[in-house]
Design a protein around this motif. Structure first.
Motif, PDB file in Angstrom:
ATOM      1  N   HIS A  67      53.020  44.603  44.120  1.00 28.29           N
ATOM      2  CA  HIS A  67      52.338  43.354  43.787  1.00 28.29           C
ATOM      3  C   HIS A  67      51.090  43.652  42.964  1.00 28.29           C
ATOM      4  N   PRO A  68      50.798  42.846  41.976  1.00 28.05           N
ATOM      5  CA  PRO A  68      49.593  43.053  41.173  1.00 28.05           C
ATOM      6  C   PRO A  68      48.339  42.774  42.001  1.00 28.05           C
ATOM      7  N   PRO A  69      47.180  43.265  41.542  1.00 26.48           N
ATOM      8  CA  PRO A  69      45.929  42.990  42.267  1.00 26.48           C
ATOM      9  C   PRO A  69      45.712  41.489  42.462  1.00 26.48           C
ATOM     10  N   TRP A  86      35.318  38.801  50.866  1.00 27.66           N
ATOM     11  CA  TRP A  86      36.733  38.689  50.527  1.00 27.66           C
ATOM     12  C   TRP A  86      37.281  40.084  50.281  1.00 27.66           C
ATOM     13  N   VAL A  87      38.572  40.211  50.461  1.00 29.58           N
ATOM     14  CA  VAL A  87      39.268  41.491  50.321  1.00 29.58           C
ATOM     15  C   VAL A  87      40.334  41.335  49.247  1.00 29.58           C
ATOM     16  N   ALA A  88      40.394  42.310  48.353  1.00 35.07           N
ATOM     17  CA  ALA A  88      41.383  42.288  47.279  1.00 35.07           C
ATOM     18  C   ALA A  88      42.475  43.313  47.561  1.00 35.07           C
ATOM     19  N   ALA A  89      43.720  42.901  47.422  1.00 32.89           N
ATOM     20  CA  ALA A  89      44.850  43.821  47.552  1.00 32.89           C
ATOM     21  C   ALA A  89      45.112  44.475  46.206  1.00 32.89           C
ATOM     22  N   VAL A  90      45.294  45.782  46.228  1.00 29.74           N
ATOM     23  CA  VAL A  90      45.579  46.541  45.004  1.00 29.74           C
ATOM     24  C   VAL A  90      46.790  47.436  45.265  1.00 29.74           C
ATOM     25  N   GLY A 114      41.187  44.570  38.092  1.00 31.02           N
ATOM     26  CA  GLY A 114      42.299  43.690  37.746  1.00 31.02           C
ATOM     27  C   GLY A 114      42.335  42.405  38.539  1.00 31.02           C
ATOM     28  N   VAL A 115      41.187  41.999  39.114  1.00 27.72           N
ATOM     29  CA  VAL A 115      41.162  40.777  39.929  1.00 27.72           C
ATOM     30  C   VAL A 115      40.273  39.692  39.326  1.00 27.72           C
ATOM     31  N   ALA A 116      39.835  39.896  38.080  1.00 23.67           N
ATOM     32  CA  ALA A 116      38.973  38.891  37.454  1.00 23.67           C
ATOM     33  C   ALA A 116      39.666  37.545  37.335  1.00 23.67           C
ATOM     34  N   HIS A 117      41.001  37.571  37.209  1.00 27.36           N
ATOM     35  CA  HIS A 117      41.745  36.314  37.096  1.00 27.36           C
ATOM     36  C   HIS A 117      41.725  35.514  38.391  1.00 27.36           C
ATOM     37  N   ALA A 118      41.414  36.185  39.492  1.00 25.63           N
ATOM     38  CA  ALA A 118      41.514  35.553  40.807  1.00 25.63           C
ATOM     39  C   ALA A 118      40.275  34.767  41.194  1.00 25.63           C
ATOM     40  N   ALA A 119      39.175  34.951  40.462  1.00 24.51           N
ATOM     41  CA  ALA A 119      37.920  34.300  40.836  1.00 24.51           C
ATOM     42  C   ALA A 119      37.156  33.862  39.603  1.00 24.51           C
ATOM     43  N   ALA A 120      36.436  32.755  39.736  1.00 24.62           N
ATOM     44  CA  ALA A 120      35.503  32.325  38.703  1.00 24.62           C
ATOM     45  C   ALA A 120      34.175  32.999  38.994  1.00 24.62           C
ATOM     46  N   ILE A 121      33.632  33.728  38.025  1.00 21.44           N
ATOM     47  CA  ILE A 121      32.438  34.535  38.234  1.00 21.44           C
ATOM     48  C   ILE A 121      31.305  34.003  37.367  1.00 21.44           C
TER      49      ILE A 121
END
Length: 238
Positions: free
Chosen positions: A8-10, A107-111, A204-211
């Motif tokens: 799975h992607p990040p 929060w925890v990111a899966a990689v 590779g998780v920038a797409h997952a959150a608005a920063i």
């Protein structure tokens, strides 16, 4: 013939809500989100325990929420000089949660490769922590994972920089029924927003959150719940 393990992607793996104790955390969940958390387990290494429930949705297809607390009946197996994960031994954070109740803290990111992800942060001068291996049995199989934990227990960047996790063959969401709660959006604010953005890009998780920039570190999540839309916001300790 062997079956290939899905890679799975990040992505966002789970949200962390710290509670002074699990009964208080469960009551908060019922009152705030309209559901009763039932699944969970113990972490003997850290002397903590939790309740978890599925918050997967179209935007975040493999995500859950964890309500975690120190297990006062357990002595952590970590060295005496080390600290529990997620800043759980931080006195100011403990006092804040005791006085104000359960709160979103991290929060925890899966990689797919946690060692590589840590290496990707090194050029930015970020030490995410040692990679430890953990597991716990469940009725649906053995959960095994690798996770980054610093000796000082710090979350980093006020909790905005994710802890990293790499799961084995089984993920908690594989056996978690739909809860009626869905993660719709994750927003991160930090005074050093450019550094946070660069770190999330590297992971590779920038797409997952608005920063974005903010005066203090802040995590905001928008959830769809049986009570309607609910927003959870972290509060900087201290």
């Amino acid at each position: 013939m062997t079956t290939a393990i899905a890679v799975h992607p990040p992505c966002v793996d789970h949200l962390v809500v710290l509670a002074p104790d699990l009964p208080t955390g469960a009551a908060w969940c019922e009152r705030t989100l309209g559901i009763t958390p039932t699944a969970g387990g113990e972490h003997p290494l850290m002397g903590t325990h939790n309740r978890i429930f599925n918050v997967s949705g179209p935007a975040h297809p493999r995500a859950y929420l964890e309500i975690i607390a120190i297990n006062t009946a357990s002595v952590p197996a970590i060295p005496a000089s080390a600290r529990r994960w997620f800043d759980m031994d931080d006195v100011a954070l403990q006092q804040q949660v005791t006085e104000q109740g359960p709160q979103l803290i991290h929060w925890v990111a899966a990689v797919p490769d946690v060692a590589q992800a840590c290496a990707d942060l090194a050029p930015l001068g970020i030490e995410r922590g040692a990679i430890i291996t953990a597991s716990r049995p469940t009725p649906n199989g053995l959960l095994q994972w690798q996770i980054t934990v610093r000796d000082d227990g710090q979350r980093l960047m006020g909790g905005c920089l994710p802890t990293l996790i790499q799961w084995g063959d089984v993920h908690p969401c594989d056996s978690l029924a739909a809860s009626g709660v869905h993660l719709q959006q994750l927003r991160l604010e930090h005074p050093q927003a450019a550094t946070l953005q660069a770190a999330c890009d590297a992971l590779g998780v920038a797409h997952a959150a608005a920063i974005g920039a903010g005066d203090v570190p802040r995590i905001t999540v928008e959830l769809g719940t049986p009570h309607g839309p609910v927003t959870l916001t972290s509060i900087a300790a201290g």
